[in-house]
Motif scaffolding. Structure first.
Motif, PDB file in Angstrom:
ATOM      1  N   PRO A  42     -54.627  15.660  -4.772  1.00 24.66           N
ATOM      2  CA  PRO A  42     -53.912  15.198  -3.590  1.00 24.66           C
ATOM      3  C   PRO A  42     -53.770  13.674  -3.579  1.00 24.66           C
ATOM      4  O   PRO A  42     -52.813  13.149  -3.020  1.00 24.66           O
ATOM      5  CB  PRO A  42     -54.796  15.634  -2.423  1.00 24.66           C
ATOM      6  CG  PRO A  42     -55.705  16.649  -2.968  1.00 24.66           C
ATOM      7  CD  PRO A  42     -55.865  16.361  -4.418  1.00 24.66           C
ATOM      8  N   THR A  82     -54.895  21.791   8.031  1.00 27.64           N
ATOM      9  CA  THR A  82     -54.313  23.095   7.706  1.00 27.64           C
ATOM     10  C   THR A  82     -54.576  23.484   6.250  1.00 27.64           C
ATOM     11  O   THR A  82     -53.890  24.346   5.699  1.00 27.64           O
ATOM     12  CB  THR A  82     -52.795  23.107   7.973  1.00 27.64           C
ATOM     13  OG1 THR A  82     -52.213  22.004   7.281  1.00 27.64           O
ATOM     14  CG2 THR A  82     -52.494  22.985   9.439  1.00 27.64           C
ATOM     15  N   GLU A  83     -55.529  22.817   5.638  1.00 29.93           N
ATOM     16  CA  GLU A  83     -55.997  23.132   4.283  1.00 29.93           C
ATOM     17  C   GLU A  83     -54.955  22.926   3.195  1.00 29.93           C
ATOM     18  O   GLU A  83     -55.098  23.437   2.086  1.00 29.93           O
ATOM     19  CB  GLU A  83     -56.521  24.578   4.209  1.00 29.93           C
ATOM     20  CG  GLU A  83     -57.752  24.800   5.060  1.00 29.93           C
ATOM     21  CD  GLU A  83     -58.354  26.175   4.858  1.00 29.93           C
ATOM     22  OE1 GLU A  83     -57.615  27.158   5.017  1.00 29.93           O
ATOM     23  OE2 GLU A  83     -59.550  26.264   4.531  1.00 29.93           O
ATOM     24  N   GLN A  84     -53.892  22.176   3.504  1.00 33.64           N
ATOM     25  CA  GLN A  84     -52.877  21.954   2.468  1.00 33.64           C
ATOM     26  C   GLN A  84     -53.434  21.113   1.321  1.00 33.64           C
ATOM     27  O   GLN A  84     -53.095  21.325   0.154  1.00 33.64           O
ATOM     28  CB  GLN A  84     -51.645  21.272   3.061  1.00 33.64           C
ATOM     29  CG  GLN A  84     -50.901  22.164   4.035  1.00 33.64           C
ATOM     30  CD  GLN A  84     -49.706  21.474   4.644  1.00 33.64           C
ATOM     31  OE1 GLN A  84     -48.924  20.830   3.961  1.00 33.64           O
ATOM     32  NE2 GLN A  84     -49.543  21.600   5.949  1.00 33.64           N
ATOM     33  N   SER A 112     -56.627  20.983   0.441  1.00 35.56           N
ATOM     34  CA  SER A 112     -57.541  21.872  -0.273  1.00 35.56           C
ATOM     35  C   SER A 112     -56.775  22.793  -1.210  1.00 35.56           C
ATOM     36  O   SER A 112     -57.188  23.033  -2.345  1.00 35.56           O
ATOM     37  CB  SER A 112     -58.289  22.724   0.750  1.00 35.56           C
ATOM     38  OG  SER A 112     -59.652  22.539   0.646  1.00 35.56           O
ATOM     39  N   ALA A 113     -55.659  23.328  -0.696  1.00 37.54           N
ATOM     40  CA  ALA A 113     -54.849  24.234  -1.510  1.00 37.54           C
ATOM     41  C   ALA A 113     -54.341  23.516  -2.754  1.00 37.54           C
ATOM     42  O   ALA A 113     -54.328  24.073  -3.850  1.00 37.54           O
ATOM     43  CB  ALA A 113     -53.667  24.760  -0.687  1.00 37.54           C
ATOM     44  N   MET A 114     -53.942  22.272  -2.574  1.00 37.64           N
ATOM     45  CA  MET A 114     -53.470  21.490  -3.709  1.00 37.64           C
ATOM     46  C   MET A 114     -54.580  21.308  -4.741  1.00 37.64           C
ATOM     47  O   MET A 114     -54.367  21.483  -5.941  1.00 37.64           O
ATOM     48  CB  MET A 114     -53.030  20.130  -3.184  1.00 37.64           C
ATOM     49  CG  MET A 114     -51.743  19.653  -3.760  1.00 37.64           C
ATOM     50  SD  MET A 114     -51.271  18.142  -2.965  1.00 37.64           S
ATOM     51  CE  MET A 114     -49.872  18.701  -2.032  1.00 37.64           C
ATOM     52  N   GLU A 115     -55.769  20.969  -4.248  1.00 41.35           N
ATOM     53  CA  GLU A 115     -56.935  20.833  -5.125  1.00 41.35           C
ATOM     54  C   GLU A 115     -57.139  22.112  -5.932  1.00 41.35           C
ATOM     55  O   GLU A 115     -57.380  22.066  -7.133  1.00 41.35           O
ATOM     56  CB  GLU A 115     -58.195  20.600  -4.281  1.00 41.35           C
ATOM     57  CG  GLU A 115     -58.464  19.158  -3.917  1.00 41.35           C
ATOM     58  CD  GLU A 115     -59.205  18.444  -5.037  1.00 41.35           C
ATOM     59  OE1 GLU A 115     -59.815  19.135  -5.860  1.00 41.35           O
ATOM     60  OE2 GLU A 115     -59.147  17.219  -5.081  1.00 41.35           O
TER      61      GLU A 115
END
Ligand SMILES: Nc1ncnc2c1ncn2[C@@H]1O[C@H](COP(=O)(O)OP(=O)(O)O)[C@@H](O)[C@H]1O
Ligand SMILES: [Mg+2]
Lengths: 272, 264
Positions: B143, B130-132, B134-137
């Motif tokens: 991460p 869910t790209e969480q 990626s979003a953190m990055e």
């Protein structure tokens, strides 16, 4: 729009090529994103729009060419340097990418807790301010699973602007929303852009909404910039590709069918 | 034709083999990155404590119930054999040693892999899908130090605690069968146990084992989640692999650790 007074463009993409597993997805792309403007990147699904945003964010390295953010070549930065650049960016992911184990409030507070030493009272005020800006102050206690698609995207937007970034990137902000939510997001993007003085990059394939808020539009197709201009220019454009895209025609330079062998042969079982 | 299919078989085996090696390398790399990104897990220890709470609580019930039954069965089986030699009072020692040395660490780790390990893999896999992550990055948050490392240390901390709990509940189960049910003398049960269980050789070694299993199980679960293809199918097969790989790793490591501990 290619003129570049020093510091005029916040993001510049210069002769960029990139591909996954050897197959080139972008071939020599040039784009500029001037400060304070809303610039859209449009193109069909799979044309590499999301990948462009990931290149700007430094999550992947270009095969050729470069992306410059505020004058810094992204792929030449150290890990620390890339993290410094990313602090100037906010990104709205296609599906929100909210942290499902945190409440709406904690999602918006997340970047503040990670990057600042603000005391709890300040974080509280800032979170509510950001949520208020997207109209969801009342939803701060909810979990992401309890939100509708449009609300989730607004929370993600509040999170993306939590630390007042210079650049906000929106990946398909309109996809899969009902018309009302779509209008709300549209207004929000334009208002936030003008109120906060940010530079916005919108990736989308929704022509009507994008044209209504963008200052400038790039069309990508077949790995290159197929057309560019203001929404007015493009509406009047006679380029066959642009015409097909803007008016949503089924066939044109972009064929309906994925490359395939002869249909009759396939039906007769003659094709392997 | 035959040459062709042999060649094909050869290629398939070779491919599988290189892929295993590749994954082993990727796992080792993640392990290394986790270790060097662990500063935040201790500086902001509440992040780790939160995960200890989740993993621990998740496995608590299954571990307590299993331990109880394992202890009871040990007492039944042990009594059956010991009474033939007229030493049924030694049952306390037998139950305690079996639990503290082997069954406690191993069964706890197997249950942990099935309960907490799969949950970790699924959670990380879904966060990726869910790209969480990626979003953190993109928020300039790593991460590995924010998501992976706290869960890793939580597993390493939780496992020995669960192991100790397993042993205590198991001994209680053994006691209930041996003393009230069979009628072994309670004094003999406890005093023999106290006299024959060594603090360092038995208890400490058992706890060391379970800490090692904690490292292995948690790291495998995290790696499988982190490495899973971001699809429903990818996450589900990663979850299965977590159980299989962790179980094999625990049993293999147990043999290695036991032979090492016996030899010194
Ligand atoms: N991580 C990846 N590995 C391999 N191929 C990928 C990866 N991500 C995207 N692609 C491929 O790159 C192409 C462009 O993807 P994307 O940038 O997401 O397109 P868009 O956002 O314009 O729909 C697609 O064909 C997709 O399958
Ligand atoms: Mg996309």
């Amino acid at each position: 729009m290619t003129q570049n007074i020093v510091g005029h463009n916040l993001v510049e993409i210069d002769n960029l090529s990139f591909g996954y597993k050897g197959r080139l997805l972008h071939q020599g792309i040039n784009m500029v994103f001037p400060r304070g403007k809303v610039v859209a990147i449009m193109g069909g699904s799979g044309s590499g729009k999301t990948t462009l945003l990931r290149l700007i964010g430094g999550q992947i390295r270009p095969a050729k060419g470069e992306v410059r953010v505020d004058g810094h070549v992204v792929h030449q930065q150290s890990r620390e340097g890339i993290y410094q650049l990313r602090r100037k960016m906010g990104m709205l992911f296609q599906h929100g990418a909210l942290f499902t184990d945190l409440s709406v409030y904690e999602n918006v507070a997340f970047p503040m807790r990670e990057h600042t030493d603000f005391p709890e009272t300040i974080i509280h005020d800032l979170v509510l301010l950001k949520l208020h800006a997207v109209g969801l102050r009342g939803a701060h206690k909810l979990k992401p699973a309890e939100l509708s698609g449009g609300m989730a995207r607004r929370v993600a937007l509040a999170r993306a602007i939590a630390l007042d970034p210079d650049i906000v990137m929106y990946d398909e902000p309109f996809a899969g929303l009902d018309p009302i939510s779509m209008g709300v997001i549209c207004d929000l993007i334009r208002t936030l852009n003008d109120a906060l003085g940010t530079t916005s990059i919108i990736v989308s394939h929704d022509v009507k909404e994008t044209f209504s808020i963008a200052d400038y539009v790039y069309f990508v197709a077949n790995g290159t910039v197929a057309a560019e201009g203001t929404p007015d220019d493009l509406n009047k454009s006679t380029l066959p590709f642009v015409h097909q895209f803007v008016h949503g025609e089924k066939d044109g330079p972009v064929p309906f069918h994925y490359v395939a062998g002869d249909y009759k042969q396939a039906l007769l079982g003659l094709e392997a | 034709m035959i040459v062709n299919s042999r060649l094909h078989l050869f290629c398939t085996i070779g491919h599988r083999f290189t892929q295993r090696i590749w994954r082993l390398g990727a796992g080792a790399r993640l392990f290394w990155l986790t270790i060097i990104s662990s500063g935040e897990s201790f500086r902001r220890f509440h992040l780790t404590i939160r995960e200890v709470y989740f993993t621990g609580v998740m496995s608590l019930i299954i571990i307590v119930v299993s331990a109880f039954f394992v202890g009871m069965v040990l007492a039944l089986q042990g009594y059956n054999t010991l009474q033939r030699y007229g030493s049924s009072e030694a049952i306390g020692v037998l139950v305690a040693l079996a639990l503290v040395r082997e069954l406690g660490p191993v069964v706890t780790a197997l249950l942990f892999a099935g309960r907490a390990g799969t949950a970790i893999t699924a959670e990380i896999g879904l966060m990726k899908a869910t790209e969480q992550l990626s979003a953190m990055e993109m928020m300039a948050v790593s991460p590995i130090s924010r998501v992976i490392a706290p869960r890793f240390w939580a597993g390493v901390i939780a496992m020995p605690i669960l192991n100790v709990l397993f042993c205590m509940v198991g001994i209680l189960g053994g006691y209930l069968v041996a003393v009230p049910l069979i009628g072994v003398d309670a004094g003999a049960f406890w005093s023999q146990m106290q006299a024959n269980v060594d603090w360092r050789l038995d208890i400490l070694n058992g706890v060391i084992k379970s800490a090692v299993f904690g490292v292995a199980c948690t790291m495998i679960a995290l790696f499988e989640g982190y490495d899973a293809p971001p699809t429903a199918e990818g996450v589900s097969s990663a979850t299965t692999r977590t159980v299989v790989t962790s179980s094999l790793a625990v049993l293999g490591l147990d043999f290695a650790l036991t032979s090492f501990m016996i030899s010194i």
